[in-house]
Structure formats: C-alpha cells, structure tokens
Design a protein around this motif. Structure first.
Motif, PDB file in Angstrom:
ATOM      1  N   HIS A  88       0.848  -1.197   0.000  1.00  0.00           N
ATOM      2  CA  HIS A  88       0.000   0.000   0.000  1.00  0.00           C
ATOM      3  C   HIS A  88       0.880   1.243   0.000  1.00  0.00           C
ATOM      4  O   HIS A  88       1.884   1.302   0.699  1.00  0.00           O
ATOM      5  CB  HIS A  88      -0.876  -0.023   1.261  1.00  0.00           C
ATOM      6  N   THR A 135       2.838   1.864   7.208  1.00  0.00           N
ATOM      7  CA  THR A 135       3.455   0.691   6.588  1.00  0.00           C
ATOM      8  C   THR A 135       4.639   1.056   5.699  1.00  0.00           C
ATOM      9  O   THR A 135       5.344   0.174   5.216  1.00  0.00           O
ATOM     10  CB  THR A 135       2.436  -0.080   5.728  1.00  0.00           C
ATOM     11  N   LEU A 142       1.172  -4.535   3.772  1.00  0.00           N
ATOM     12  CA  LEU A 142       0.029  -4.665   4.676  1.00  0.00           C
ATOM     13  C   LEU A 142      -0.077  -6.077   5.237  1.00  0.00           C
ATOM     14  O   LEU A 142      -0.792  -6.315   6.194  1.00  0.00           O
ATOM     15  CB  LEU A 142      -1.274  -4.332   3.934  1.00  0.00           C
TER      16      LEU A 142
END
Length: 221
Positions: A88, A135, A142
């Motif tokens: 992500h 992240t 993720l």
C-alpha cells in the motif's frame, strides 16, 4: 501446599502493573487491602486454580472418533475466506499542508504510479520514500488481508487485482492510494489434518470445563 515462590511470583506480577510503589499502595488502600491480606487472597486464588486444574485432569480423554465427528458436523467453522498479500502507498490530502493540496497530491501519486508501471519491482522503495502510511517503513506491506478490513474503496479495488498487478489511483476520505497485489489465497476449507489439533484442544477444553462444573455442583450439594 503452595510453594512460597509461587505466591511471590504472582505478587510480583501484580506489582508490575503499577508505575511505582506509591501507585501500588494507593490502589491497595482503595480496595481495602494491605500486603498481608493481598498475599492471603493471592494464595487462596492459586489454591483454587490448582484444585480446578487437578479436577480437569480427570476429564475423559477425547478420542480420535470424537475429533472426526466434530469435523464432519462443523466443517463450515474451518472455511477460510479469500485473502491477499498487499502493498500500500498513501498520499494524504490536506489543503493546509504544502505539497498535499488535492491537485498536488494527485499529481504526486500519478507520477509514482507511472514509475511503478515501468518498474513494478520498485514498489517497496517508492512506498518507503513517498508513502504517508505507517506501513511505509515496511515497504508498504500490509501483510495478508481478508475482505472488509480496508477502506471500502480500497478494499473493492484490492480484491479485483491479479497477482503482481498495480491498482489505479484510488481516492478515499484519507487521500490517494495505490495497491499492489503480491499473492492471492482463494477461499478454502481447511483439511482434517490441518484442523485436527485445533479440534482436539477445543474438545479437551470442553471436557475439562464439564468436569470442573460437575465438581463445583457436587460441592454445593
């Protein structure tokens, strides 16, 4: 008989929950206990726990047949939904922060996407450099994600991607997102071999609890 060391260890565990001695003694005073009364209460609880463990040890063992019957009667419990390993990248929208105004943020993430279309292997690097998601420090990873855990717009896009595919730019109330699908695990039913130990532990727990309840009921009688 309880070893004094067991009581001491439990008392130490209770003490560690408080920042300092003042806080610890204030809490004892609040609940109406002193050190001696607390030690007595802890010893009593440990005795009860030890007795219940001994009672539970007398529970009838769970047979292989019991485990198999539970498996065949409850297979839906062992159905795992589809999951995906995702990366992500996020650029937030904030009209009060230079570089994160809506148009600027959109241009930034479109430029990142263009780079990733040419060199998809750079996703982790680009996430580390540009993502505003926590992240980022893990290259945008993720991890393995089931349906329904992400923002609805992101979730819908993520679960249409093929392995190795990069999403379009996705907008949510948080900002602009890019998602890359690393791996797909389709919905599946765990095999009996995979579920056997979990079932046995579950049935063992049930048998032990029944033994303990029956023993306590006999005490009341």
């Amino acid at each position: 008989m309880l070893p004094a060391a067991s009581i001491d260890a439990s008392l130490m565990e209770i003490r560690r929950r408080y920042a300092d001695d003042d806080e610890y003694h204030a809490e004892l005073e609040r609940v109406g206990l002193d050190a001696a009364a607390l030690r007595q209460a802890v010893a009593r609880d440990l005795v009860v726990e030890a007795v219940l463990e001994r009672v539970a040890a007398a529970a009838a063992p769970v047979s292989d047949t019991d485990v198999e019957i539970f498996w065949y009667m409850n297979q839906q419990r062992f159905r795992h939904g589809e999951t995906r390993v995702l990366r992500h990248l996020l650029v937030t929208i904030n009209e009060n922060l230079a570089g994160n105004e809506r148009q600027t943020a959109r241009a930034r993430i479109e430029a990142i996407r263009a780079r990733l279309l040419r060199e998809p292997q750079r996703f982790a690097e680009q996430a580390l450099k540009h993502s505003e998601c926590p992240t980022a420090v893990h290259g945008g990873l993720l991890g393995r994600v089931p349906r329904g855990q992400l923002y609805p717009q992101v979730d819908a896009a993520a679960f249409t991607l093929a392995e190795g595919m990069l999403s379009e730019v996705i907008e949510s109330e948080l900002g602009y997102h890019l998602i890359r699908c690393e791996a797909i695990q389709h919905e599946r039913l765990l095999s009996f071999a995979e579920a056997r130990q979990t079932i046995r532990e579950h049935l063992d727990g049930q048998q032990q609890a029944l033994c303990q309840k029956a023993w306590i009921k006999a005490l009341h009688r």
